[in-house]
Design a protein around this motif. Structure first.
Motif, PDB file in Angstrom:
ATOM      1  N   UNK A 103     -40.983 -42.506  18.575  1.00  0.00           N
ATOM      2  CA  UNK A 103     -41.409 -41.368  17.750  1.00  0.00           C
ATOM      3  C   UNK A 103     -40.304 -40.876  16.824  1.00  0.00           C
ATOM      4  N   UNK A 104     -39.055 -41.083  17.225  1.00  0.00           N
ATOM      5  CA  UNK A 104     -37.916 -40.686  16.399  1.00  0.00           C
ATOM      6  C   UNK A 104     -36.845 -41.752  16.559  1.00  0.00           C
ATOM      7  N   UNK A 105     -36.239 -42.130  15.427  1.00  0.00           N
ATOM      8  CA  UNK A 105     -35.158 -43.112  15.444  1.00  0.00           C
ATOM      9  C   UNK A 105     -33.944 -42.484  14.774  1.00  0.00           C
ATOM     10  N   UNK A 106     -32.909 -42.275  15.565  1.00  0.00           N
ATOM     11  CA  UNK A 106     -31.636 -41.821  15.026  1.00  0.00           C
ATOM     12  C   UNK A 106     -30.800 -43.057  14.730  1.00  0.00           C
ATOM     13  N   UNK A 107     -30.142 -43.060  13.587  1.00  0.00           N
ATOM     14  CA  UNK A 107     -29.312 -44.190  13.185  1.00  0.00           C
ATOM     15  C   UNK A 107     -27.919 -43.673  12.898  1.00  0.00           C
ATOM     16  N   UNK A 108     -26.929 -44.363  13.414  1.00  0.00           N
ATOM     17  CA  UNK A 108     -25.544 -44.087  13.051  1.00  0.00           C
ATOM     18  C   UNK A 108     -25.047 -45.310  12.301  1.00  0.00           C
ATOM     19  N   UNK A 109     -24.782 -45.137  11.022  1.00  0.00           N
ATOM     20  CA  UNK A 109     -24.303 -46.224  10.171  1.00  0.00           C
ATOM     21  C   UNK A 109     -22.881 -45.873   9.721  1.00  0.00           C
ATOM     22  N   UNK A 110     -21.972 -46.778   9.928  1.00  0.00           N
ATOM     23  CA  UNK A 110     -20.569 -46.556   9.586  1.00  0.00           C
ATOM     24  C   UNK A 110     -20.346 -46.453   8.082  1.00  0.00           C
ATOM     25  N   UNK A 111     -21.070 -47.239   7.322  1.00  0.00           N
ATOM     26  CA  UNK A 111     -20.795 -47.385   5.899  1.00  0.00           C
ATOM     27  C   UNK A 111     -21.932 -46.799   5.053  1.00  0.00           C
ATOM     28  N   UNK A 112     -21.631 -45.720   4.345  1.00  0.00           N
ATOM     29  CA  UNK A 112     -22.624 -45.069   3.482  1.00  0.00           C
ATOM     30  C   UNK A 112     -23.149 -46.023   2.412  1.00  0.00           C
ATOM     31  N   UNK A 113     -22.291 -46.913   1.915  1.00  0.00           N
ATOM     32  CA  UNK A 113     -22.714 -47.856   0.875  1.00  0.00           C
ATOM     33  C   UNK A 113     -23.782 -48.820   1.379  1.00  0.00           C
ATOM     34  N   UNK A 114     -23.722 -49.177   2.656  1.00  0.00           N
ATOM     35  CA  UNK A 114     -24.773 -50.042   3.210  1.00  0.00           C
ATOM     36  C   UNK A 114     -26.103 -49.315   3.164  1.00  0.00           C
ATOM     37  N   UNK A 115     -26.128 -48.089   3.656  1.00  0.00           N
ATOM     38  CA  UNK A 115     -27.371 -47.313   3.626  1.00  0.00           C
ATOM     39  C   UNK A 115     -27.882 -47.172   2.201  1.00  0.00           C
ATOM     40  N   UNK A 116     -26.994 -46.804   1.280  1.00  0.00           N
ATOM     41  CA  UNK A 116     -27.409 -46.585  -0.105  1.00  0.00           C
ATOM     42  C   UNK A 116     -27.920 -47.866  -0.763  1.00  0.00           C
ATOM     43  N   UNK A 117     -27.296 -48.995  -0.466  1.00  0.00           N
ATOM     44  CA  UNK A 117     -27.724 -50.274  -1.046  1.00  0.00           C
ATOM     45  C   UNK A 117     -29.047 -50.746  -0.448  1.00  0.00           C
ATOM     46  N   UNK A 118     -29.164 -50.645   0.872  1.00  0.00           N
ATOM     47  CA  UNK A 118     -30.392 -51.083   1.551  1.00  0.00           C
ATOM     48  C   UNK A 118     -31.583 -50.240   1.107  1.00  0.00           C
ATOM     49  N   UNK A 119     -31.389 -48.939   0.971  1.00  0.00           N
ATOM     50  CA  UNK A 119     -32.484 -48.056   0.549  1.00  0.00           C
ATOM     51  C   UNK A 119     -32.616 -47.948  -0.965  1.00  0.00           C
ATOM     52  N   UNK A 120     -31.628 -48.450  -1.693  1.00  0.00           N
ATOM     53  CA  UNK A 120     -31.660 -48.388  -3.156  1.00  0.00           C
ATOM     54  C   UNK A 120     -32.051 -49.720  -3.754  1.00  0.00           C
ATOM     55  N   UNK A 172     -31.951 -52.713  -2.771  1.00  0.00           N
ATOM     56  CA  UNK A 172     -32.627 -53.698  -1.918  1.00  0.00           C
ATOM     57  C   UNK A 172     -33.922 -53.184  -1.296  1.00  0.00           C
ATOM     58  N   UNK A 173     -34.372 -52.006  -1.701  1.00  0.00           N
ATOM     59  CA  UNK A 173     -35.548 -51.402  -1.059  1.00  0.00           C
ATOM     60  C   UNK A 173     -36.808 -52.266  -1.153  1.00  0.00           C
ATOM     61  N   UNK A 174     -36.925 -53.040  -2.213  1.00  0.00           N
ATOM     62  CA  UNK A 174     -38.086 -53.918  -2.367  1.00  0.00           C
ATOM     63  C   UNK A 174     -38.187 -54.906  -1.203  1.00  0.00           C
ATOM     64  N   UNK A 175     -37.033 -55.370  -0.703  1.00  0.00           N
ATOM     65  CA  UNK A 175     -37.008 -56.351   0.379  1.00  0.00           C
ATOM     66  C   UNK A 175     -36.813 -55.703   1.751  1.00  0.00           C
ATOM     67  N   UNK A 176     -36.112 -54.586   1.790  1.00  0.00           N
ATOM     68  CA  UNK A 176     -35.785 -53.955   3.080  1.00  0.00           C
ATOM     69  C   UNK A 176     -36.846 -52.967   3.553  1.00  0.00           C
ATOM     70  N   UNK A 177     -37.635 -52.442   2.618  1.00  0.00           N
ATOM     71  CA  UNK A 177     -38.591 -51.400   2.974  1.00  0.00           C
ATOM     72  C   UNK A 177     -37.951 -50.024   3.080  1.00  0.00           C
ATOM     73  N   UNK A 178     -36.718 -49.886   2.591  1.00  0.00           N
ATOM     74  CA  UNK A 178     -35.981 -48.612   2.612  1.00  0.00           C
ATOM     75  C   UNK A 178     -36.025 -47.957   4.002  1.00  0.00           C
TER      76      UNK A 178
END
Length: 169
Positions: free
Chosen positions: A27-44, A46-52
């Protein structure tokens, strides 16, 4: 195997583990990601392939070191997942294979276990080959953490699953 409540993903990377947690009914997923750039790239870009995955409903992301961020919380989870979290850099070779960000120590595993609800599951995915036998080392860490926490027969609380080797070895 774990309850369908709250999951923690340490090292969200490209989002595979986030999607897996959501598709398993968490019901809830908490994520701890070390690198802000990974999050921004995956959701930015690369969102077409990653699903943001970091922007999906029910997903809550913190940027920081997995272990210290978790230590600052008193949250209990039904599932904690650490999936292939390392850089596979030169420092990751052989004897140092599990030193990445202090995520792979007996004390770290004790911390993960302390953040699980009763019947919660700690799920750690490691490579069996490529940089040494990390799966064996991780299994030993889990057993030692349980033993240090007073579990009389820790081997009754650890399951090792061998997956398919996609590298053809």
């Amino acid at each position: 195997m774990a309850g369908r409540g709250r999951a923690l993903v340490i090292g969200g990377g490209g989002g595979r583990d986030i999607h897996n947690a959501l598709s398993s009914g968490q019901r809830r997923v908490d994520v701890i990601e070390l690198n802000r750039d990974i999050r921004d790239t995956v959701d930015g870009p690369l969102r077409r392939w990653s699903g943001a995955p970091y922007s999906l409903p029910r997903v809550h992301t913190a940027i920081g070191d997995g272990r210290s961020t978790l230590a600052s919380r008193d949250t209990k989870y039904d599932q904690i997942h650490i999936g292939f979290t390392d850089t596979l850099s030169a420092s990751s070779a052989q004897a140092y294979a599990l030193t990445e960000a202090n995520l792979y120590t007996v004390e770290a595993f004790q911390q993960y276990l302390d953040h699980l609800r009763p019947n919660g599951v700690l799920n750690v995915s490691r490579l069996r080959r490529l940089t040494g036998d990390e799966a064996l080392r991780t299994t030993i860490l889990a057993l030692e953490a349980l033993r240090a926490d007073g579990v009389e027969r820790p081997e009754r609380n650890v399951v090792v699953v061998l997956g398919k080797d996609i590298f053809g070895e």
